[in-house]
Structures are given as structure tokens and as C-alpha cells.
Design a protein around this motif. Sequence first.
Motif, PDB file in Angstrom:
ATOM      1  N   UNK A 112     -11.406 -23.571 -29.473  1.00  0.00           N
ATOM      2  CA  UNK A 112     -10.955 -22.180 -29.414  1.00  0.00           C
ATOM      3  C   UNK A 112     -12.155 -21.229 -29.361  1.00  0.00           C
ATOM      4  N   UNK A 113     -13.156 -21.507 -30.201  1.00  0.00           N
ATOM      5  CA  UNK A 113     -14.336 -20.635 -30.215  1.00  0.00           C
ATOM      6  C   UNK A 113     -15.183 -20.804 -28.954  1.00  0.00           C
ATOM      7  N   UNK A 114     -15.268 -22.034 -28.443  1.00  0.00           N
ATOM      8  CA  UNK A 114     -16.153 -22.281 -27.303  1.00  0.00           C
ATOM      9  C   UNK A 114     -15.659 -21.617 -26.018  1.00  0.00           C
ATOM     10  N   UNK A 115     -14.389 -21.206 -26.006  1.00  0.00           N
ATOM     11  CA  UNK A 115     -13.858 -20.544 -24.806  1.00  0.00           C
ATOM     12  C   UNK A 115     -14.295 -19.081 -24.706  1.00  0.00           C
ATOM     13  N   UNK A 116     -14.691 -18.489 -25.849  1.00  0.00           N
ATOM     14  CA  UNK A 116     -14.994 -17.053 -25.855  1.00  0.00           C
ATOM     15  C   UNK A 116     -16.276 -16.727 -25.096  1.00  0.00           C
ATOM     16  N   UNK A 117     -17.436 -17.384 -25.377  1.00  0.00           N
ATOM     17  CA  UNK A 117     -18.664 -17.014 -24.665  1.00  0.00           C
ATOM     18  C   UNK A 117     -18.577 -17.121 -23.147  1.00  0.00           C
ATOM     19  N   UNK A 118     -18.011 -18.197 -22.564  1.00  0.00           N
ATOM     20  CA  UNK A 118     -17.922 -18.232 -21.097  1.00  0.00           C
ATOM     21  C   UNK A 118     -17.112 -17.082 -20.508  1.00  0.00           C
ATOM     22  N   UNK A 119     -16.049 -16.685 -21.205  1.00  0.00           N
ATOM     23  CA  UNK A 119     -15.237 -15.568 -20.702  1.00  0.00           C
ATOM     24  C   UNK A 119     -16.033 -14.268 -20.751  1.00  0.00           C
ATOM     25  N   UNK A 176     -23.715 -20.605 -27.568  1.00  0.00           N
ATOM     26  CA  UNK A 176     -24.375 -19.667 -26.647  1.00  0.00           C
ATOM     27  C   UNK A 176     -24.028 -19.992 -25.206  1.00  0.00           C
ATOM     28  N   UNK A 177     -23.925 -18.934 -24.401  1.00  0.00           N
ATOM     29  CA  UNK A 177     -23.632 -19.078 -22.972  1.00  0.00           C
ATOM     30  C   UNK A 177     -24.491 -18.076 -22.202  1.00  0.00           C
ATOM     31  N   UNK A 178     -25.148 -18.574 -21.143  1.00  0.00           N
ATOM     32  CA  UNK A 178     -25.992 -17.708 -20.334  1.00  0.00           C
ATOM     33  C   UNK A 178     -25.151 -16.745 -19.508  1.00  0.00           C
ATOM     34  N   UNK A 179     -25.661 -15.485 -19.388  1.00  0.00           N
ATOM     35  CA  UNK A 179     -25.059 -14.484 -18.506  1.00  0.00           C
ATOM     36  C   UNK A 179     -25.882 -14.480 -17.218  1.00  0.00           C
ATOM     37  N   UNK A 180     -25.226 -14.660 -16.097  1.00  0.00           N
ATOM     38  CA  UNK A 180     -25.938 -14.778 -14.828  1.00  0.00           C
ATOM     39  C   UNK A 180     -26.213 -16.238 -14.515  1.00  0.00           C
ATOM     40  N   UNK A 181     -26.976 -16.490 -13.446  1.00  0.00           N
ATOM     41  CA  UNK A 181     -27.249 -17.862 -13.041  1.00  0.00           C
ATOM     42  C   UNK A 181     -28.679 -18.257 -13.393  1.00  0.00           C
ATOM     43  N   UNK A 182     -29.029 -19.481 -13.032  1.00  0.00           N
ATOM     44  CA  UNK A 182     -30.339 -20.023 -13.412  1.00  0.00           C
ATOM     45  C   UNK A 182     -31.475 -19.226 -12.781  1.00  0.00           C
ATOM     46  N   UNK A 183     -31.294 -18.816 -11.543  1.00  0.00           N
ATOM     47  CA  UNK A 183     -32.372 -18.103 -10.839  1.00  0.00           C
ATOM     48  C   UNK A 183     -32.456 -16.640 -11.254  1.00  0.00           C
ATOM     49  N   UNK A 184     -31.340 -16.105 -11.805  1.00  0.00           N
ATOM     50  CA  UNK A 184     -31.344 -14.709 -12.205  1.00  0.00           C
ATOM     51  C   UNK A 184     -30.636 -14.552 -13.552  1.00  0.00           C
ATOM     52  N   UNK A 185     -31.263 -15.081 -14.640  1.00  0.00           N
ATOM     53  CA  UNK A 185     -30.627 -14.964 -15.960  1.00  0.00           C
ATOM     54  C   UNK A 185     -30.662 -13.529 -16.445  1.00  0.00           C
ATOM     55  N   UNK A 186     -29.484 -13.026 -16.866  1.00  0.00           N
ATOM     56  CA  UNK A 186     -29.388 -11.647 -17.345  1.00  0.00           C
ATOM     57  C   UNK A 186     -29.425 -11.554 -18.860  1.00  0.00           C
ATOM     58  N   UNK A 187     -29.015 -12.623 -19.525  1.00  0.00           N
ATOM     59  CA  UNK A 187     -28.977 -12.599 -20.978  1.00  0.00           C
ATOM     60  C   UNK A 187     -28.150 -13.757 -21.502  1.00  0.00           C
ATOM     61  N   UNK A 188     -27.736 -13.649 -22.760  1.00  0.00           N
ATOM     62  CA  UNK A 188     -27.005 -14.726 -23.439  1.00  0.00           C
ATOM     63  C   UNK A 188     -25.911 -14.112 -24.311  1.00  0.00           C
TER      64      UNK A 188
END
Length: 555
Positions: free
Chosen positions: A61-68, A163-175
Motif C-alpha cells: 500500500x505504501x509503495x504505490x504512493x511514491x510512483x504515483x 524512494x522513487x526518482x522523479x524524471x528519467x535516468x538521463x534527466x533526474x529531477x528529484x526524488x
Amino acid sequence: MANRTRLHGWAIAAAALLLCGLLAMLAVDRVMRSTAIDGAERRTTGNAEILVAGLESELEKYSLVPPVLAQDPDVIALMRGERFRAASLDRRLESLARQTEAAVIYLMDERGETLSSSNHARPDSFVGSNYAFREYFRRAILLGEATQFALGTVSRRPGLYIAKRIGNYTDPLGVVVLKVEFDGLEESWRESGKRVYVTDGDGIVLIGSDPDWRFHALAPVATETRDRAEDLRTVGVASFPLLDIADRFERVVSVPLHEGRIAIAPSGWVMHLLVDSSGEVANAVERGRLAVALAIALLAMLGGLVLYLMRRRHHARELDVARRTGLLREQLSQANRLAMLGQMGAGISHEIRQPVAAMRVYAENGTKLLERGDAESAKSNFELISGLADRIGAITGELLRFSRRGTRQLKPMPIGEVIDGALMLLNDRIASQDIAIALPGGEEREVEVLGEHVRLEQVLVNLLQNALDAIGSGGRITIDISTTPESCLLAVSDDGPGLDEAVVDRLFHPFTTTKTAGLGLGLVISRDIMEDLGGDLLYEPSKAGTRFVIEVPRA
């Protein structure tokens, strides 16, 4: 000499009996001990699987929140420099943390600086703090997602960081980071009395029912493979002492501890459930010994049980006889209703044929009137057809209801409904014999009785049929109603020749009849029905004719 021999024989028998008892006790002890241990092992594994399922469900349940959140347009806009969105995201994260019961949810840019957090309004707010040094941040930026169990840098409370990365590998925006604390889960384990703990891949206790077990190791940890400074910063200890579980249990008997181990997906953790079955084994052995002692007493009780079973069988037979008798009575009552329907068949057929013929005439006249343009007269004809159709429906509905088996469900009803139904079924015969019917007044017809419509109607139809048979053509039948505080008395009287004294004495006996084609069961069945409904059927002598009274309980 003989007495000595007899005593010697009794002594041998007693010794043999004692030996057999001891051997039986030993055998029972072994069986009960083995059975209890096997049962404890199965329950331990099953309970561990249940605990794992619950924990995995929580983590999922918790792991679904960061990707969203990582895909949220407002979050991405914030990371791309629209800092004015931080305030609204603070409130959203606060609400989301409250709904999911997460300890904290926060957003960091690609440098590790916290831009928005669910605890923005608290003194320990993460906003403005930099957590680039955290392993979960570095791994999330590099791999896209990461988890880490660690102490909070401010709260020093242990928890799992997802933790889940925001953006992609080549252009990471944050976490995006969500922290889960397990205080409530650990408290529920303690309250249930379970000895539970969860270890990571290195065998280090992370959460458990006993807080003192946390950050202990199940086996010596290879220090050369770990960064002591990182461990001190992350979990607050530089080395992990060994956890000796066995010393923490008070043993009743010497049996091994049962341990259920189940892997937890997807964190790489392992759930451990420890169960001390020594008390259960001791109780099982005691129960086995008690069973051996009770075996002798059970033999003495066997005779009483046999007697009880015989009496019970006799009682069951009596109940079966009563059930069969009731069924026979119901079948006999149904047969009586069907027989009366057969007798009334010609009259009911006439009752239906007359409206049908009239409907045809009205329909033909209506068609002709429509052809001449006289719509108002045609409408009158069609209204008459509708009324006749209602009349046919009422007759057939009453016929169907009368033919059904009684439901035996008593309910309040006005006694007039029973009178109306019976007269509808016998209307043609009453008219064909030119019989005058005197009926009770409207107020008397509204008296509420407690009964069952079909069977009350059956009794009344039976009495009216007998009266019609007795008086022939041109006679008179009177139906009157009187009441007492408990009963409604519905009387049926005729002006026929009456009954002979010899017949009156046997009136409610089977096969007593004055009719040449009758079986003499109608009155017997009718009284039986009334007694079953809590009432009675009575014959009242009169100066002329015959009078029967149906006594029905009032509602």
C-alpha cells in the motif's frame, strides 16, 4: 492355603493391571507430546504466513504512493522550477500522509534539498533540509527506486524509507520519499503475546514485538563488509550484538522452540515467529493422562448411555409418528378441499361462462357503436367488459387460493373476507337453488380474527355445502356473528329438517353421515382444522333446522 493362593492371584492381577496402566500412560504421554509438537509447528508456520501477508499488504500500500507522486504534473512542475507550487503540495502531502498513515512524505530536488513535505507545519519540518547523503536518495537517483531502513536524522525514530526518482535516468529531477514507521504494528504484536521480529538480508533485527531486539544480529556480522561509520549514522550503532532468543523464554518442559521463517517480498526481509509450545505440550500430556483415568469411568457410563439412546430412539419414533400424523391430516384436509372444488365445479364454470358470454355481446355492440361514431356508448360497453373481466379474475383467484395447501401462518384478518370468499365459490349453487342468505352487518364483518384464510374458508364452505344439501330449493341460510373478549363466533344456521338425536351423538366421529354419497369426514376434518387454528367447531341444538358455530380466536 487356598486363601493365600487367592490373595497371590489378586496380587498378580493387580500388578498386571498396574503395569498395563503404566504402559498405557507412557504410550499416551508419547503420543500426546508428539501430536502437540506437530500441531504447534503447523500453527507456527500458518500464523507466520498470516503475519507476512499482513505486512506485505501494508508495504505494498505504501509503495504505490511514491510512483504515483513521481508522475504528478504539479510535482514535476515544482522540480522544474515552479516553486510557487510548494505550498499547495505541502497541504496535499499532509493530507495524503494522514490518509495513508505514513510517518512523512517529502519531495527533494536532484541535489537532495527538500522542497515540500507533509510535516511542513511542524517544528521538525524537512523543508529546506538536504538529505543527499542518504543511501536511499543516491540509489533512487541512480536506479530509479530504493528502500532503506534507518533512524530519522531529526526524530531518531526507526522506519522504512521508500524512494522513487522523479524524471528519467538521463534527466533526474528529484526524488519522492515516503517513510513508514512500525510502532503500531509492533504494539499489536506485543498485545497479542506473539514473539515476532523481522530481519534484513544480513540477519539484523529491524522491527519486532520487543523493542530491545532491534539492531541485534542473529549471527556474527562480518565487520569487513560493512561501513561502521555509515551504520552509526543510519541506525545509531556501529556494531550489532548477538540476539539470544532462547534465554528470553521461561520453559515448562524441555521441548524445542518452534520458529516460522517466511521471506517478505519485495524488501528482502524475513519474518520470524517464535512459539514456545512447552506449556501446550505439558497440558496435552496432562489431558492424555486424564483421558486414561476417565476411560474406566466411561465404561461405567456406557450402560447409562445405551439406556439414554434407547429412550431417545423411542422419542424419535414418537416424533416421527406425530410428523406423519400431521402430514396425513394436511393431506386429508387438502383432499377434502379438492373434493369440494369438484362438487362446486359446475357452478363455478357457470359463474365464469356467463360473464364471458356477456363480454362477447358487449364487445360486438361496442364495435358497431364505434362504426356509427357513437364513442360515448361504446366506452360504456367497454367499461362493462372491464368490470366483467374483474369479476372473472376474482372468481378464479378465489378458486386458486382455495385449492392451495394451507400455509399454517396465522395472521389477523377481518372475518368478512372469509365469508365473501366462501359465498363467491358457492354463488351459482345458492342462486340455482333459490336460497335466501341472511348476512351479518358491516360492523360485525370487520371483526379481526387470528387465522389462516384458506383453512377458515374451507370450514365455512363445508358447513354451507351441508346446509345447501339439507334444505334443498327455496330454503334459507343465516350467517351471524357474535363475539366474546377472546373469540369470534361465526354461526351457520339453516331451516332444514335438522339432525336425528342418534346422529348428533356421533356427529364428529369419522364416517358418520346422513348423505347417501358422503364419507362422513367433512365435519371431522373441519373440527380438526379449527383446533389446529386455536379455535373449535361446535354443534348447537336449535328448535328448527341445524346450527353450527365456528369459534375463531380474535386478533
